[in-house]
Structures are given as C-alpha cells and as structure tokens.
Write an enzyme that holds these catalytic residues in place. Structure first.
Site, PDB file in Angstrom:
ATOM      1  N   GLU A 190       0.791  -1.242   0.000  1.00 18.72           N
ATOM      2  CA  GLU A 190       0.000   0.000   0.000  1.00 18.72           C
ATOM      3  C   GLU A 190       0.821   1.289   0.000  1.00 18.72           C
ATOM      4  OE1 GLU A 190      -2.696  -0.516   3.298  1.00 18.72           O
ATOM      5  OE2 GLU A 190      -3.349  -2.461   2.577  1.00 18.72           O
ATOM      6  N   GLU A 223      -6.325 -10.893  -0.768  1.00 17.69           N
ATOM      7  CA  GLU A 223      -7.085 -10.688   0.478  1.00 17.69           C
ATOM      8  C   GLU A 223      -8.588 -10.635   0.194  1.00 17.69           C
ATOM      9  OE1 GLU A 223      -5.557  -7.287   2.624  1.00 17.69           O
ATOM     10  OE2 GLU A 223      -3.489  -7.782   2.167  1.00 17.69           O
TER      11      GLU A 223
HETATM   12  O1  G3I Z   1      -5.058  -8.189  19.360  1.00 16.70           O
HETATM   13  C1  G3I Z   1      -5.555  -6.926  19.857  1.00 16.70           C
HETATM   14  C2  G3I Z   1      -6.369  -7.113  21.110  1.00 16.70           C
HETATM   15  O2  G3I Z   1      -5.540  -7.608  22.129  1.00 16.70           O
HETATM   16  C3  G3I Z   1      -6.964  -5.761  21.509  1.00 16.70           C
HETATM   17  O3  G3I Z   1      -7.817  -5.950  22.602  1.00 16.70           O
HETATM   18  C4  G3I Z   1      -7.776  -5.180  20.349  1.00 16.70           C
HETATM   19  C5  G3I Z   1      -8.345  -3.790  20.700  1.00 16.70           C
HETATM   20  O4  G3I Z   1      -8.354  -2.931  19.613  1.00 16.70           O
HETATM   21  O5  G3I Z   1      -6.934  -5.063  19.222  1.00 16.70           O
HETATM   22  C6  G3I Z   1      -6.402  -6.293  18.765  1.00 16.70           C
HETATM   23  O6  G3I Z   1      -5.575  -6.038  17.670  1.00 16.70           O
HETATM   24  C7  G3I Z   1      -6.219  -5.750  16.461  1.00 16.70           C
HETATM   25  C8  G3I Z   1      -5.765  -6.773  15.420  1.00 16.70           C
HETATM   26  O7  G3I Z   1      -6.298  -6.428  14.160  1.00 16.70           O
HETATM   27  C9  G3I Z   1      -6.215  -8.201  15.762  1.00 16.70           C
HETATM   28  O8  G3I Z   1      -7.600  -8.284  15.739  1.00 16.70           O
HETATM   29  C10 G3I Z   1      -5.820  -4.352  16.019  1.00 16.70           C
HETATM   30  O9  G3I Z   1      -6.368  -3.393  16.901  1.00 16.70           O
HETATM   31  C11 G3I Z   1      -6.318  -4.096  14.611  1.00 16.70           C
HETATM   32  O10 G3I Z   1      -5.781  -2.846  14.167  1.00 16.70           O
HETATM   33  C12 G3I Z   1      -5.836  -5.191  13.694  1.00 16.70           C
HETATM   34  O11 G3I Z   1      -6.399  -4.954  12.413  1.00 16.70           O
HETATM   35  C13 G3I Z   1      -5.758  -5.597  11.356  1.00 16.70           C
HETATM   36  C14 G3I Z   1      -5.508  -4.570  10.260  1.00 16.70           C
HETATM   37  O12 G3I Z   1      -4.913  -5.216   9.140  1.00 16.70           O
HETATM   38  C15 G3I Z   1      -4.575  -3.469  10.744  1.00 16.70           C
HETATM   39  O13 G3I Z   1      -4.479  -2.483   9.790  1.00 16.70           O
HETATM   40  C16 G3I Z   1      -6.668  -6.704  10.823  1.00 16.70           C
HETATM   41  O14 G3I Z   1      -6.773  -7.745  11.779  1.00 16.70           O
HETATM   42  C17 G3I Z   1      -6.092  -7.275   9.528  1.00 16.70           C
HETATM   43  O15 G3I Z   1      -7.049  -8.113   8.923  1.00 16.70           O
HETATM   44  C18 G3I Z   1      -5.784  -6.146   8.555  1.00 16.70           C
HETATM   45  O16 G3I Z   1      -5.203  -6.695   7.405  1.00 16.70           O
HETATM   46  C19 G3I Z   1      -4.893  -5.783   6.362  1.00 16.70           C
HETATM   47  C20 G3I Z   1      -3.738  -6.372   5.573  1.00 16.70           C
HETATM   48  O17 G3I Z   1      -2.669  -6.677   6.435  1.00 16.70           O
HETATM   49  C21 G3I Z   1      -3.292  -5.407   4.467  1.00 16.70           C
HETATM   50  N1  G3I Z   1      -4.391  -5.052   3.617  1.00 16.70           N
HETATM   51  C22 G3I Z   1      -5.582  -4.551   4.296  1.00 16.70           C
HETATM   52  C23 G3I Z   1      -6.049  -5.549   5.364  1.00 16.70           C
HETATM   53  C24 G3I Z   1      -7.339  -5.114   5.979  1.00 16.70           C
HETATM   54  O18 G3I Z   1      -7.168  -3.901   6.684  1.00 16.70           O
END
Ligand code: G3I
Length: 388
Positions: free
Chosen positions: A169, A276
């Site tokens: 990105e 994805e």
């Molecule tokens: O694990 C913590 C948890 O302990 C906490 O309580 C909670 C509270 O916010 O957060 C949890 O972490 C989150 C994590 O996902 C696991 O669920 C993060 O906040 C959250 O920001 C994170 O989001 C991820 C996101 O990327 C971050 O930008 C998504 O899971 C993941 O699917 C997403 O994946 C991205 C690809 O890597 C790149 N392309 C876009 C795609 C979708 O955004």
C-alpha cells in the site's frame, strides 16, 4: 521464482492427526470430502489468512478446517513489523514460528506478509525519541533499519517461505505516492531499497507488491510505472497483489474493472495474486470510521442490518458475487498464481470492525459456526461446469 506445484503436494490427513487434540472436530455442516483447493488445483493456489487467535492455539478446529479447504496460508497479523519486531533489539517470533510450523506440517504454500507497510509498524522505527514523536530520523538510519528488518525476517524463514509481500500500500487511489513516514523520510527510494534488501536475502524468492483498489485506473497505471522503473534499475518484482476487498454490489468494483486490472498487470510482466479476497455485505459506513456501532449519532440499525444472520436473499447475492469473481479468476488462470481469502469464518473477519467497530458482517465462505455457506457451494460447483 516459478511456482512449482509439486513442491506443495498436500497431505491434509497427516496434518489433522499431527496437530489436533483428540476429539477436536470441525462443526462444518456441508464440507465436501475433498476441499475447495482441489477444485482449483489445475488453476491456481487457493489460500486463506490465519488470525493471531488461531495461531495462539485457542481455536484448534480452525487449523483442521484450513488444512482441509486450502493449500496456501498468509498470516493475517503475526508477521507484521509490530508483531515480529516490536522494538529495536526485540524480536518476537512466537506466532510467526507457529504459522510456519503449521504451514510446514500441512505442506502449505506460505506467504510472508508483510515486510514494509505504513501501518502496524512501531513509531520507534521512525522517530528519534520514544517520548517526543516530532523529530524523524535520517534517511540513512531508516535505510539501515529497513534492511536489517527485511533481511532478518527473510533469513529466518527463507527455507519455508518463498513468496513475500515486500511492500504494502505505497500508492494512493489517485495514483500518487502515499504520504507515510517511509515516504517522508526516504522518498520513493524506500520501495527500491525494500525490494533490493529482499532480493539479496533470498535471490530466488517470489517478491510481490500488494495493494487495494488496484482496479482504479490511476492507481494501476502508477503501480505499473513504479514497478517498471524498478525493473529498469535492475530490481525485479515478480508479482503484484490485488487485495480484492470488494462489496456485494456488482459495481463495487465491477468484474470488468477487475478483469482489466488482471490483464494490465499481466501485460506488464507481473504474476497476479488475489491476496485478500472478501465481500462486504453491509451498507457503506465510512462516514463513521473508527466509531463503535453503539456510539453512532444516528439510529444504528440500518447500518448493521444482519446481526441475527443473513437473509436468504442476501445469502444468494453473496453466492452469486463469489461465483462471478471465481469465474473471472478461472478465465484468467494463465495470469493468476493464487487466490487467497482474507480469513476463513465470518466471526474472525476484520470487516466486523472496519470502518465501524462492532458490526456483524458476513464476508467469507464459512459462517461463525464454521459451516460452509452458499457462496462456498457456488464456487465448489464450478468444478462441474468445468468438467470435460
Ligand atoms: O489483538 C488486539 C487485542 O488484544 C486488543 O484488545 C484489540 C483492541 O483494539 O486489538 C487487537 O488487535 C487488532 C488486530 O487487528 C487483531 O484483531 C488491532 O487493533 C487491529 O488494528 C488489527 O487490524 C488488522 C488490520 O490489518 C490493521 O491495519 C486486521 O486484523 C487485519 O485483517 C488487517 O489486514 C490488512 C492487511 O494486512 C493489508 N491489507 C488490508 C487488510 C485489511 O485492513
């Protein structure tokens, strides 16, 4: 690196025995005897993303389901900079090692995701002081940090992982460089340095650039332009990742726009990966990005209409959307190396928390109980259509 299917012969039965505690079962209602990846075995690899929850061991049935249905895996979060390298001297390999162990035992094609991204990277990578995040470090220092990170991660896993999302990105939908700390400090050079570092660490790896909305023409042209520029400078990028976070509406994006993207990237000499894939069934709520569904300044019900399940009509639309997408992918199987879903069952999808937190989305092929959905059946049945 050519994608050699023989290297990834699957042995799902052995995996299930080796990994799962006695008695663990998948509650799938209608999972077919041979998994979905078998349907596409002559077309492309079929993958999914593995969540940290699964890698932490709290959902053993998910490993079994993934091994049964897919032949390719990506770590949804476990290999990102923030997870694997939370501080300068600190590396945390636990979840990434678990990912690789599962992939190795299940004979999966593994994708390294992602080495350089503007998100999920600790601020300490970019700033002089931990406390005062105002002074950015120098270009030279960031270049060193980039090389150290990329090469340490690839070195550790290069015997198991041969495909890497090297940069994620870096470009806006309007076809410009994205403003990020990487770009602010290093300028466009960060892209080249990332691919150079990765290539040095593993000369035979399959290196990819990964982005969303790649069907948008300005973005597409710019990505092709910058990857061509790298090529002229002697740095080869092998593949391009079209994330394909699409919506249910047939024009968001249209199949025609996606088809043009696949064709244009292939013409530019890049292997295409659908990296994805998921299908958002909820109304657009970007206006309320970051808010919890319970905190909206309006009646939230219209923005979260399927809390109690997907009505049959929408379930059918979802199946048709998935079918149309897979028909397109099959049509261009000569250009597409892999199609990966961004998760396996609806409960673990990032779409439940983005853009609005706490909604109930239904974007994947399995429901919250790990039961296959109509969309799964629609894709599986493409097998019959394609029989000689
Ligand atoms: O694990 C913590 C948890 O302990 C906490 O309580 C909670 C509270 O916010 O957060 C949890 O972490 C989150 C994590 O996902 C696991 O669920 C993060 O906040 C959250 O920001 C994170 O989001 C991820 C996101 O990327 C971050 O930008 C998504 O899971 C993941 O699917 C997403 O994946 C991205 C690809 O890597 C790149 N392309 C876009 C795609 C979708 O955004």
């Amino acid at each position: 690196m050519p994608l050699n299917r023989r290297k990834f012969i699957l042995n799902h039965a052995a995996l299930a025995t080796a990994l799962l505690p006695l008695g663990a079962t998948v509650r799938a209602k209608a999972v077919y005897a041979s998994g979905l990846s078998e349907v596409f075995k002559d077309d492309f690899f079929l993958g999914t993303a593995i969540s940290n929850k699964t890698l932490s061991g709290s959902d053993p049935a998910m490993f079994k389901l993934i091994a049964q249905e897919f032949n390719t895996i990506t770590a949804e979060n476990a290999m990102k900079w923030q997870s694997i390298h939370p501080d300068h001297e600190r590396w945390d390999w636990r979840l990434a090692d678990r990912f690789v162990k599962f992939g190795h035992e299940a004979n999966m094609l593994m994708i390294g995701h992602t080495l350089i991204w503007h998100k999920q990277t600790p601020p300490t990578v970019f700033f002089k002081s931990r406390k005062k995040q105002d002074a950015l470090i120098s270009r030279d220092l960031l270049r060193k940090r980039l090389r150290l990170h990329v090469q340490t991660v690839i070195d550790r896993y290069k015997r198991q992982i041969a495909l890497w999302d090297v940069v994620n990105e870096a470009v806006t939908d309007k076809g410009r460089w994205r403003e990020s700390h990487w770009y602010d400090i290093m300028g466009e050079e960060f892209l080249e340095q990332a691919f150079r570092a990765a290539r040095e660490a593993d000369p035979s790896a399959h290196l990819m650039y990964n982005d969303f909305n790649m069907e948008k023409r300005q973005k597409q042209r710019f990505v092709i332009h910058i990857l061509n520029t790298l090529r002229k400078r002697g740095v080869t990028v092998d593949g391009v990742g079209l994330q394909c976070h699409v919506s249910l509406a047939a024009d968001a994006p249209s199949i025609d726009a996606l088809e043009a993207a696949i064709i244009n990237f292939a013409k530019a000499g890049l292997r295409v990966h659908i990296t994805e894939l998921d299908v958002d069934v909820l109304p657009n709520a970007w206006k309320y990005k970051g808010l919890h569904i319970d905190d909206l300044p309006i009646d939230s019900d219209p923005l979260d209409p399927y809390k109690n399940g997907l009505p049959a009509r929408i379930e059918q639309q979802l199946a048709e959307r998935y079918q149309a997408l897979f028909e397109l992918f099959i049509k261009h199987r000569d250009k597409i190396a892999r199609v990966s879903l961004w998760g396996t069952s609806d409960d673990e999808s990032w779409k439940n928390d983005r853009p609005v937190i706490g909604r109930t989305n239904h974007p994947l092929l399995f429901d919250t109980q790990k039961r296959s959905k109509k969309a799964y059946d629609a894709i599986y049945k493409l097998k019959d259509k394609r029989a000689p």
